[in-house]
Design a protein around this motif. Structure first.
Motif: not given
Length: 78
Positions: A41-42, A44-62
């Protein structure tokens, strides 16, 4: 060698060592194996980090793994 014989051999080796790094590693391996099948069970900090990473991917930041390796190689040459 049976499981019982192997356990006894390992127990004896564990008793005879004071190598903290080895004991820590063995403990980690046994802990990992005992938790297989359990759902993590993740936090809240882990969930936030995953969501931040997904947002970065969507924005081409990889960058690709290959590019990271090239950057590391360049950095190590300095």
């Amino acid at each position: 060698m049976t499981a019982i014989e192997l356990k006894e051999k390992l127990i004896e080796k564990i008793r005879n060592t004071d190598n903290i790094e080895l004991l820590d590693h063995l403990s980690d391996v046994i802990e990992f194996e005992s938790n297989i099948g359990e759902v993590h069970v993740m936090s809240p900090g882990e969930i936030e980090a995953v969501n931040d990473g997904l947002e970065q991917i969507k924005n081409g930041q990889w960058i690709s793994h290959e590019e990271v390796n090239r950057e590391i190689d360049e950095w190590l040459k300095k």
